[in-house]
Design an enzyme around this catalytic site. Structure first.
Site, short mmCIF file in Angstrom:
data_model
loop_
_atom_site.label_atom_id
_atom_site.label_comp_id
_atom_site.label_asym_id
_atom_site.label_seq_id
_atom_site.Cartn_x
_atom_site.Cartn_y
_atom_site.Cartn_z
N ARG A 114 129.00 74.32 33.11
CA ARG A 114 127.95 73.48 33.71
C ARG A 114 126.62 73.54 32.97
NH1 ARG A 114 130.47 75.91 37.89
NH2 ARG A 114 131.90 74.57 39.01
N LYS A 133 119.42 63.57 24.14
CA LYS A 133 120.59 62.72 24.35
C LYS A 133 121.78 63.32 23.60
CE LYS A 133 119.01 58.31 23.58
NZ LYS A 133 119.35 56.88 23.56
N GLU A 175 114.45 55.25 9.81
CA GLU A 175 113.89 55.72 11.07
C GLU A 175 112.46 56.25 10.87
OE1 GLU A 175 115.65 55.14 13.82
OE2 GLU A 175 117.75 55.06 13.14
N LYS A 187 108.14 61.09 17.92
CA LYS A 187 109.23 60.96 18.88
C LYS A 187 108.96 61.84 20.10
CE LYS A 187 114.08 60.56 19.84
NZ LYS A 187 115.47 60.56 19.41
N GLU A 202 114.32 57.48 29.35
CA GLU A 202 114.43 56.12 28.86
C GLU A 202 114.12 55.07 29.92
OE1 GLU A 202 118.14 55.55 26.76
OE2 GLU A 202 117.04 55.39 24.90
N ARG A 240 110.18 54.51 25.98
CA ARG A 240 111.13 54.96 24.98
C ARG A 240 111.85 53.78 24.32
NH1 ARG A 240 114.51 60.57 26.03
NH2 ARG A 240 115.77 60.52 24.14
N ASN A 279 113.65 51.50 19.90
CA ASN A 279 114.74 50.60 19.50
C ASN A 279 114.28 49.52 18.53
OD1 ASN A 279 116.77 51.85 20.95
ND2 ASN A 279 116.28 50.72 22.82
N HIS A 328 116.64 47.84 16.16
CA HIS A 328 117.99 48.24 16.55
C HIS A 328 118.80 47.12 17.21
CE1 HIS A 328 116.63 52.19 15.43
NE2 HIS A 328 117.78 52.74 15.76
N HIS A 379 122.17 46.92 15.56
CA HIS A 379 123.45 47.21 16.23
C HIS A 379 124.42 46.03 16.11
CE1 HIS A 379 121.51 50.45 19.01
NE2 HIS A 379 122.04 51.00 17.93
N HIS A 405 124.11 53.15 9.70
CA HIS A 405 123.21 52.78 10.80
C HIS A 405 121.79 52.48 10.30
CE1 HIS A 405 121.24 52.89 14.70
NE2 HIS A 405 120.41 53.81 14.22
N1 NAD Z 1 121.39 61.72 20.25
C1 NAD Z 1 120.57 60.84 19.72
O1 NAD Z 1 119.47 60.61 20.20
C2 NAD Z 1 121.00 60.13 18.47
C3 NAD Z 1 120.08 59.37 17.76
C4 NAD Z 1 120.49 58.77 16.57
C5 NAD Z 1 121.80 58.93 16.14
N2 NAD Z 1 122.67 59.66 16.86
C6 NAD Z 1 124.04 59.86 16.42
O2 NAD Z 1 124.00 60.53 15.18
C7 NAD Z 1 125.15 60.21 14.43
C8 NAD Z 1 124.74 59.92 13.02
O3 NAD Z 1 124.10 61.05 12.49
P1 NAD Z 1 124.02 61.30 10.92
O4 NAD Z 1 123.57 60.09 10.25
O5 NAD Z 1 123.27 62.56 10.73
O6 NAD Z 1 125.56 61.44 10.53
P2 NAD Z 1 126.52 62.68 10.24
O7 NAD Z 1 126.27 63.79 11.18
O8 NAD Z 1 127.89 62.13 10.18
O9 NAD Z 1 126.08 63.13 8.78
C9 NAD Z 1 126.26 62.25 7.70
C10 NAD Z 1 127.08 62.90 6.58
O10 NAD Z 1 126.28 63.89 5.92
C11 NAD Z 1 126.98 65.14 5.88
N3 NAD Z 1 125.93 66.14 5.89
C12 NAD Z 1 125.15 66.51 6.94
N4 NAD Z 1 124.18 67.35 6.53
C13 NAD Z 1 124.39 67.54 5.21
C14 NAD Z 1 123.71 68.29 4.22
N5 NAD Z 1 122.57 68.99 4.51
N6 NAD Z 1 124.19 68.27 2.98
C15 NAD Z 1 125.29 67.55 2.66
N7 NAD Z 1 125.95 66.80 3.53
C16 NAD Z 1 125.50 66.79 4.80
C17 NAD Z 1 127.89 65.10 7.05
O11 NAD Z 1 129.00 65.97 6.88
C18 NAD Z 1 128.33 63.63 7.06
O12 NAD Z 1 129.35 63.43 6.15
C19 NAD Z 1 125.83 59.05 15.14
O13 NAD Z 1 126.97 59.52 15.79
C20 NAD Z 1 124.80 58.60 16.15
O14 NAD Z 1 125.37 58.08 17.32
C21 NAD Z 1 122.29 60.26 18.01
ZN ZN Z 2 118.57 54.52 14.95
#
Ligand code: NAD
Ligand code: ZN
Length: 359
Positions: free
Chosen positions: A122, A144, A186, A228, A238, A242, A246, A249, A253, A266
């Site tokens: 939990r 999130k 971003e 942020k 949100e 917040r 977007n 976005h 999207h 993205h």
């Molecule tokens: N929770 C939120 O508020 C929020 C906001 C934006 C995005 N997201 C989520 O985040 C995800 C995208 O995140 P991302 O772009 O970081 O993608 P990711 O976590 O897939 O990382 C991108 C790539 O980089 C590699 N990588 C990570 N750190 C590295 C490093 N220091 N050196 C070498 N390689 C490295 C990873 O293995 C992967 O292949 C999506 O699933 C999205 O939905 C969440």
């Molecule tokens: Zn984004």
């Protein structure tokens, strides 16, 4: 190192941004009040290769007993089956309610490990240790967390604030170039919606940021996260403000969904979306032509796409836009810029939006 707090009442927590601070993870975790003992470090295979040993050693040096849980790299790890293996490993290792999860990786690991922590017994503590630029300037802050369902992205999730965020900008030196530039979308977003001076600083410093000079990265990550944090503090769940996060976005999207997942990262889709939003802002929110082209130039200078591809004129794009944003009354709340550094929401009819994009 820069340290500041995200103010969220009882969920308030520190954010640390700096060069080489992964080595201080144990101390920072202990300072955040985490019990020394069994903890999980969740990471992915790419990140593990470069950074897991340092994180584990830093935790052990301060009396933590970390177990490393490595999941495959990529979005497919945000799944119920990978989540289940994470739970299994946590149970086998004997993580209890006073234990913690360290999410060492990009947004995928942050969302997966964050959701595991939100739900295990939990809810136990999570420390976000972001290693991509996207995660360092965006996904690690805000609470999130989510996994995907085969039929919808991020549809199973929870709000779960971290106990601390530890962003070591040195981790970004191993990040592939395309993923680094993606994160800059971003960063530019924060300047566009709330900090005109940041746009000027980015214009001036972009080469040094792209060269990943540690001092530059620390400044840009900390400034982004402070922005942020200000928004999330004012609107934790949100409700309204917040929404300005977007910016870019809505179109982004729709492009991601209609151009075929995987064609655009993205951040690349968001870059195009921001340029499209700047054009719409001229017509509907008073942004000047000079300011709009200044934003587009910065996007391009960062090596990101700004022009709408032919796919944006295809019916699939309109369909994706409609799916994402359609309200009961057939209007869309669209984040625009009144000027650089000031966002405003304008309600457009769906037809207005589509025709503006097609023109
Ligand atoms: N929770 C939120 O508020 C929020 C906001 C934006 C995005 N997201 C989520 O985040 C995800 C995208 O995140 P991302 O772009 O970081 O993608 P990711 O976590 O897939 O990382 C991108 C790539 O980089 C590699 N990588 C990570 N750190 C590295 C490093 N220091 N050196 C070498 N390689 C490295 C990873 O293995 C992967 O292949 C999506 O699933 C999205 O939905 C969440
Ligand atoms: Zn984004």
């Amino acid at each position: 190192m820069q340290t500041f707090r995200v103010e969220l009442g009882p969920a308030s927590h520190p954010v640390h941004v700096g060069s080489g601070i992964l080595g201080e993870l144990g101390r920072l975790a202990a300072d955040a009040g985490l019990r020394r003992g069994r903890v999980a470090v969740v990471t992915d295979a790419n990140v593990a290769r470069h950074h897991a040993a340092a994180a584990v050693a830093a935790l052990e040096a301060h009396g933590f007993a970390p177990s490393l849980i490595t999941v495959p790299a990529g979005e497919t790890s945000k799944s119920a089956s990978v989540l289940e293996t994470v739970y299994s490993r946590m149970i086998e290792y004997g993580i209890d309610r006073a234990g913690a999860v360290f999410a060492l990786g990009g947004g995928v690991v942050g969302d997966l490990a964050g959701f595991a922590a939100a739900t295990y017994m939990r809810g136990i503590a999570v420390v976000q240790v972001p290693t991509t630029l996207v995660a360092q300037v965006d996904s690690s802050l805000g609470g999130k967390t989510a996994i995907n369902h085969p039929r919808a992205k991020n549809i199973i999730g929870a709000f779960h604030q971290p106990r601390a965020i530890v962003a070591d900008v040195d981790a970004l030196t191993t990040l592939p170039d395309r993923e680094f530039r993606e994160g800059l979308a971003e960063v530019i977003k924060y300047g566009a919606i709330m900090d005109e001076a940041m746009i000027g600083d980015l214009e001036r410093d972009l080469e040094r940021i792209l060269a990943r000079e540690p001092a530059m990265l620390e400044a840009v990550v900390a400034r982004s996260l402070r922005h942020k944090a200000a928004i999330v503090s004012a609107d934790e769940h949100e409700g309204g403000l917040r929404k300005i996060l977007n910016f870019g976005h809505t179109v982004g999207h729709a492009l991601e969904a209609s151009a075929g997942y995987g064609l655009y990262l993205h951040g690349e889709a968001v870059a195009i979306g921001m340029a499209a939003a700047a054009a719409l802002s001229q017509a509907h929110a008073g942004l000047s032509a000079d300011e709009a082209s200044r934003l587009v130039r910065l996007i391009e200078k960062a090596g990101l796409p700004a022009g709408l591809p032919p796919a944006a004129r295809a019916p699939q794009f309109a369909e994706a836009l409609r799916m994402d944003k359609k309200r009961a009354d057939d209007t869309v709340d669209f984040v625009m810029l009144e000027r650089l550094g000031r966002a405003a929401i304008r309600r457009l009819s769906f037809e207005q939006l589509l025709s503006a994009i097609a023109s």
